[in-house]
Design an enzyme around this catalytic site. Structure first.
Site, PDB file in Angstrom:
ATOM      1  CG  HIS A  53      19.074  -8.737  29.180  1.00 35.50           C
ATOM      2  ND1 HIS A  53      17.725  -8.593  29.364  1.00 35.50           N
ATOM      3  CD2 HIS A  53      19.242  -9.994  28.701  1.00 35.50           C
ATOM      4  CE1 HIS A  53      17.107  -9.704  29.010  1.00 35.50           C
ATOM      5  NE2 HIS A  53      18.002 -10.585  28.611  1.00 35.50           N
ATOM      6  CD  GLN A 111      19.407   0.542  32.337  1.00 32.12           C
ATOM      7  OE1 GLN A 111      19.513   0.793  31.143  1.00 32.12           O
ATOM      8  NE2 GLN A 111      20.294   0.944  33.225  1.00 32.12           N
ATOM      9  CD  GLU A 137      -0.269   0.445   9.245  1.00 37.43           C
ATOM     10  OE1 GLU A 137      -1.462   0.628   9.542  1.00 37.43           O
ATOM     11  OE2 GLU A 137       0.170  -0.646   8.864  1.00 37.43           O
ATOM     12  N   GLY A 153       3.944  12.750   4.263  1.00 34.63           N
ATOM     13  CA  GLY A 153       4.039  11.690   5.272  1.00 34.63           C
ATOM     14  C   GLY A 153       2.849  11.778   6.191  1.00 34.63           C
ATOM     15  CG  PHE A 186      -1.897   1.049   1.362  1.00 36.41           C
ATOM     16  CD1 PHE A 186      -3.009   1.071   0.523  1.00 36.41           C
ATOM     17  CD2 PHE A 186      -1.766   2.044   2.317  1.00 36.41           C
ATOM     18  CE1 PHE A 186      -3.970   2.066   0.641  1.00 36.41           C
ATOM     19  CE2 PHE A 186      -2.727   3.045   2.438  1.00 36.41           C
ATOM     20  CZ  PHE A 186      -3.833   3.061   1.596  1.00 36.41           C
ATOM     21  N   PRO A 216       7.731  11.417  -0.631  1.00 34.75           N
ATOM     22  CG  PRO A 216       9.496  11.399  -2.159  1.00 34.75           C
ATOM     23  CD  PRO A 216       8.076  10.972  -1.983  1.00 34.75           C
ATOM     24  CG  ASN A 217       7.948  16.812  -0.981  1.00 32.36           C
ATOM     25  OD1 ASN A 217       8.804  17.086  -0.144  1.00 32.36           O
ATOM     26  ND2 ASN A 217       8.193  16.796  -2.276  1.00 32.36           N
TER      27      ASN A 217
HETATM   28  C1  FAD Z   1       9.928   0.811   7.896  1.00 31.19           C
HETATM   29  C2  FAD Z   1       8.816   1.687   7.397  1.00 31.19           C
HETATM   30  C3  FAD Z   1       7.738   1.106   6.754  1.00 31.19           C
HETATM   31  C4  FAD Z   1       6.713   1.909   6.225  1.00 31.19           C
HETATM   32  N1  FAD Z   1       5.702   1.319   5.508  1.00 31.19           N
HETATM   33  C5  FAD Z   1       4.808   2.127   4.848  1.00 31.19           C
HETATM   34  C6  FAD Z   1       3.853   1.564   3.949  1.00 31.19           C
HETATM   35  O1  FAD Z   1       3.765   0.350   3.775  1.00 31.19           O
HETATM   36  N2  FAD Z   1       3.025   2.397   3.283  1.00 31.19           N
HETATM   37  C7  FAD Z   1       3.069   3.754   3.448  1.00 31.19           C
HETATM   38  O2  FAD Z   1       2.305   4.452   2.805  1.00 31.19           O
HETATM   39  N3  FAD Z   1       3.959   4.307   4.300  1.00 31.19           N
HETATM   40  C8  FAD Z   1       4.839   3.539   4.995  1.00 31.19           C
HETATM   41  N4  FAD Z   1       5.775   4.102   5.845  1.00 31.19           N
HETATM   42  C9  FAD Z   1       5.798   5.548   6.000  1.00 31.19           C
HETATM   43  C10 FAD Z   1       5.291   6.035   7.361  1.00 31.19           C
HETATM   44  O3  FAD Z   1       3.917   5.830   7.455  1.00 31.19           O
HETATM   45  C11 FAD Z   1       5.693   7.499   7.506  1.00 31.19           C
HETATM   46  O4  FAD Z   1       7.088   7.549   7.666  1.00 31.19           O
HETATM   47  C12 FAD Z   1       5.017   8.171   8.665  1.00 31.19           C
HETATM   48  O5  FAD Z   1       3.638   8.317   8.434  1.00 31.19           O
HETATM   49  C13 FAD Z   1       5.611   9.545   8.993  1.00 31.19           C
HETATM   50  O6  FAD Z   1       5.743  10.329   7.874  1.00 31.19           O
HETATM   51  P1  FAD Z   1       7.126  11.057   7.564  1.00 31.19           P
HETATM   52  O7  FAD Z   1       8.183  10.009   7.598  1.00 31.19           O
HETATM   53  O8  FAD Z   1       6.980  11.812   6.327  1.00 31.19           O
HETATM   54  O9  FAD Z   1       7.357  12.025   8.773  1.00 31.19           O
HETATM   55  P2  FAD Z   1       6.828  13.517   8.919  1.00 31.19           P
HETATM   56  O10 FAD Z   1       5.402  13.569   8.569  1.00 31.19           O
HETATM   57  O11 FAD Z   1       7.748  14.423   8.217  1.00 31.19           O
HETATM   58  O12 FAD Z   1       6.966  13.729  10.466  1.00 31.19           O
HETATM   59  C14 FAD Z   1       8.167  14.105  11.142  1.00 31.19           C
HETATM   60  C15 FAD Z   1       7.837  14.381  12.599  1.00 31.19           C
HETATM   61  O13 FAD Z   1       6.947  15.490  12.696  1.00 31.19           O
HETATM   62  C16 FAD Z   1       5.795  15.126  13.406  1.00 31.19           C
HETATM   63  N5  FAD Z   1       4.635  15.830  12.853  1.00 31.19           N
HETATM   64  C17 FAD Z   1       4.242  15.912  11.560  1.00 31.19           C
HETATM   65  N6  FAD Z   1       3.118  16.634  11.452  1.00 31.19           N
HETATM   66  C18 FAD Z   1       2.780  16.989  12.705  1.00 31.19           C
HETATM   67  C19 FAD Z   1       1.712  17.749  13.272  1.00 31.19           C
HETATM   68  N7  FAD Z   1       0.733  18.259  12.507  1.00 31.19           N
HETATM   69  N8  FAD Z   1       1.687  17.933  14.603  1.00 31.19           N
HETATM   70  C20 FAD Z   1       2.666  17.403  15.390  1.00 31.19           C
HETATM   71  N9  FAD Z   1       3.686  16.694  14.927  1.00 31.19           N
HETATM   72  C21 FAD Z   1       3.743  16.478  13.597  1.00 31.19           C
HETATM   73  C22 FAD Z   1       5.689  13.636  13.228  1.00 31.19           C
HETATM   74  O14 FAD Z   1       4.903  13.060  14.237  1.00 31.19           O
HETATM   75  C23 FAD Z   1       7.125  13.225  13.305  1.00 31.19           C
HETATM   76  O15 FAD Z   1       7.537  13.157  14.623  1.00 31.19           O
HETATM   77  C24 FAD Z   1       6.764   3.311   6.413  1.00 31.19           C
HETATM   78  C25 FAD Z   1       7.832   3.880   7.104  1.00 31.19           C
HETATM   79  C26 FAD Z   1       8.857   3.096   7.592  1.00 31.19           C
HETATM   80  C27 FAD Z   1      10.008   3.763   8.287  1.00 31.19           C
END
Ligand code: FAD
Lengths: 380, 256
Positions: free
Chosen positions: A339, A337, A364, A131, A123, A128-129
């Site tokens: 361990h 800790q 998620e 999350g 899914f 990149p822009n």
């Molecule tokens: C191993 C792995 C597997 C994954 N698998 C999937 C997958 O199968 N499908 C998929 O679609 N995605 C997947 N992801 C992506 C994952 O869902 C996103 O990384 C996650 O939702 C966070 O988005 P971001 O990395 O862009 O972080 P950002 O959105 O840039 O967030 C950075 C930080 O800012 C905080 N933040 C952002 N907005 C706010 C707000 N409004 N208020 C307060 N804090 C905020 C966040 O909580 C976080 O701490 C995966 C990621 C990883 C690492």
């Protein structure tokens, strides 16, 4: 109120635990160290009906409920976070949206092979822009005659390199108020213009496959649009609500493993002439771990139960995900800790629990996003 | 083929045995299908897959054994019977075989499979006793089984060596480790198990009275083996040690 599990749920727990202990456990160190996706284990899990657990028999599923599925994820997570994450993602993200929103034809064509475990699904929401802010999706799907032409890029997508069917979100147009409409489209991974790369060297869940997806003028028939084109955004929020229960269950499994390891070690290891478990400072850690795990379990099972009862579960699945994954992180941290120096070493496994648990506070929906969801449910 | 399996619910092999009031306590204990019976169930399902027919699993025990019967159904057995023995006061292996013999009286049987022993009492009596009562041949500790033209070719484990036996059906066999690798019940199997027939029988239903099946043995006491004592390391030259050892074996251990 009845906290008793059904016979089927108990049998499932036993079966999955036996499978995890006998088949997965001997390989967990390798899966992590070599970052090897255990494809063959997924074939076996498919044959046991685990990949179709919560789907009806007529689509190749096993006819189980969400709670049974959560128990299965918990048991796999207890042994291997990597396998647990890929399992949870395959079912909750790869297959579930097709089951929830697909047409009969889409279910026959795409869900059935996933439920039978013949192939995996992925899914792709994150970009990149975009999350946490999924509304910021930049991938586009333009209708041209009878086809959608998709362009864009997805990142961090679980199981992408092993998936034969990708569900990707894309902007399909603007609604009456001029806001972007986001829909989900079913894209077979072998469609021309699809490139999938294994680009990451991860901190934890290293054996879970994570890929980047590039979509360059990818053409799919317009029948591949999933669900209601106007309600795409709502649909993937629903998908994520369900997925959160499985990530919570995975956290529960890792937390449980942390407690079991820490307790066994504390009883075994002697300092100052006594087992660690006789020191009150250590006892209090273990007591807190056990309590938090049981509270998390109750929340995870309740969220699953609500979903099975077709009652609202958005808030509860956010509670479950937030609390169970943060419990997992704390429990793993305390297990290290307890361990001492050994806990810092790979062979004692608890350091892996911490690395794996960290992902659960991000994927998620981050912990912050869970709090946003809860606050919104409170009416803020 | 009419395939029957004898199954017992037993303590999980991981459980610690606790004796309370001259009884083995089952407080908070996890139960499982007796591991040897699991081999029997697997073999029965394989026979059905190869030759067709029906697999029926029978247990004599308490109500709770339904869970283990459902697991057997989830693995692929077709139906199950639970014969309730809760009313029998002094119960032993002769009781079980008496009850089973009554159960089998009106059954068409091609083969009955059981475990070689149960992992709790470990007497290995139920299979052979039942076969005697039914007047059919039995082969114990089997590690291989082929059936064609109503003839079973059986490999059995004889204290580490193997013996091949040919026998006509009907036959009763008991399974030894190595016979097969029991399958995990699949998820669809688990979900379907609840719809398969599971019948609970009382002794009455078999025209048996409790006192007819009273055990023949009397339990005088139940106790755990003594805790292992700390060892003793002898010192001095080898000859001195040997002399000392022989002396101790005579005077202290009194074994020579
Ligand atoms: C191993 C792995 C597997 C994954 N698998 C999937 C997958 O199968 N499908 C998929 O679609 N995605 C997947 N992801 C992506 C994952 O869902 C996103 O990384 C996650 O939702 C966070 O988005 P971001 O990395 O862009 O972080 P950002 O959105 O840039 O967030 C950075 C930080 O800012 C905080 N933040 C952002 N907005 C706010 C707000 N409004 N208020 C307060 N804090 C905020 C966040 O909580 C976080 O701490 C995966 C990621 C990883 C690492």
């Amino acid at each position: 109120m009845d906290f008793e599990l059904s016979k089927e749920q108990e049998m499932t727990r036993r079966m999955v635990r036996a499978f995890a202990e006998n088949k997965i456990k001997p390989r967990t160190l390798d899966i992590d160290k070599k970052a090897q996706f255990p494809k063959d284990l997924f074939d076996e899990m498919g044959a046991l009906g685990l990949l179709g657990l919560p789907f009806p028999e007529k689509y190749g599923g096993s006819d189980g409920d969400t709670l049974t599925y959560a128990i299965a994820v918990e048991e796999i997570g207890r042994v291997c976070g990597s396998t647990g994450l890929s399992y949870a993602a395959a079912v909750s993200l790869g297959a579930s949206p097709i089951y929830y929103f697909g047409t009969e034809e889409q279910k026959q064509q795409f869900l059935t092979p996933l439920a039978k475990g013949e192939t995996l699904g992925a899914f792709g929401l994150t970009e990149p822009n975009a999350g946490s802010d999924a509304g910021g999706t930049q991938t586009t799907a333009k209708l041209e005659g009878n086809d959608y032409i998709i362009n864009g890029e997805k990142c961090f997508i679980t199981n992408a390199n092993y998936a034969s069917i990708l569900t990707v979100t894309a902007v399909t147009g603007k609604d009456a108020r001029g806001k972007n409409m986001i829909s989900a489209l079913l894209v077979p991974a072998d469609t021309p213009g699809v490139t999938i790369r294994n680009a990451y060297d991860k901190m934890g869940v290293r054996g879970s496959d994570t890929g980047e997806i590039f979509l360059d003028n990818v053409r799919v028939p317009k029948e591949n649009l999933l669900g209601d084109p106007e309600k795409g955004f709502k649909q993937f929020l629903y998908t994520l609500d369900g997925g959160r229960i499985s990530i919570a269950a995975l956290g529960l499994g890792i937390a449980q493993a942390s407690l079991e390891r820490a307790l066994a070690y504390a009883k075994e290891r002697k300092q100052f002439g006594h087992p660690l478990s006789t020191f009150q400072a250590i006892q209090f850690k273990l007591a807190d771990m056990a309590m938090e795990i049981e509270l998390a379990r109750n929340m995870v099972y309740k969220a699953a139960w609500l979903k099975d009862q077709k009652k609202p579960f958005t808030k509860e699945s956010a509670f479950a995900k937030l609390f169970a994954t943060e419990t997992a992180f704390r429990a793993a941290n305390q297990a290290i800790q307890i361990h001492g120096g050994n806990g810092y070493m790979r062979e004692y496994e608890v350091e892996r629990y911490l690395r794996d648990a960290k992902l659960l506070e991000i994927g998620e929906g981050t912990s912050e996003v869970q709090r946003l969801v809860i606050a919104r449910q409170l009416g803020c | 083929m009419n395939i029957f399996v004898l199954m017992k619910r037993t303590f999980d092999t991981e459980e610690k045995i606790v004796v309370e009031n001259s009884r083995v306590s089952d407080d908070g204990v996890e139960f499982i299908i007796n591991p040897y019976d699991e081999f029997a169930i697997e073999e029965a399902i394989k026979l059905k897959e190869e030759h067709g027919g029906e697999v029926t699993v029978v247990t004599v025990g308490e109500e709770e054994a339904e869970k283990e019967l459902r697991t057997a159904l989830a693995m692929g057995a077709d139906k199950a019977y639970l014969i309730n023995n809760e009313d029998v006061e002094n119960y032993d292996q002769s009781s079980t075989s008496e009850i089973l013999a009554a159960f089998f009286k009106d059954k068409e049987v091609d083969i009955i499979l059981g475990g070689n022993v149960s992992n709790d009492n470990g007497t290995g009596q139920v299979g052979p006793r039942l076969a005697e009562k039914l007047a059919i041949p039995y082969v114990t500790t089997i590690v291989g089984l082929e059936i064609s033209d109503r003839k079973a070719t059986i490999e059995r484990d004889v204290e580490g060596d193997q013996e091949t036996v040919e026998v006509e059906l009907p036959v009763l066999v008991t399974a030894q480790q190595g016979l097969n690798e029991p399958r995990y019940p699949s998820l669809p199997g688990i979900m379907k198990a609840k719809k398969k027939p599971l019948e609970v029988l009382e002794l009455d239903d078999l025209d048996l009275d409790e006192d007819e099946v009273e055990g023949l043995t009397e339990t005088v006491d139940v106790f755990l083996p003594p805790e292992k004592q700390a060892g003793r390391i002898l010192e001095g030259e080898v000859e001195e040690q040997v002399a000392e050892l022989v002396k101790l074996l005579r005077t202290e251990a009194k074994v020579i």
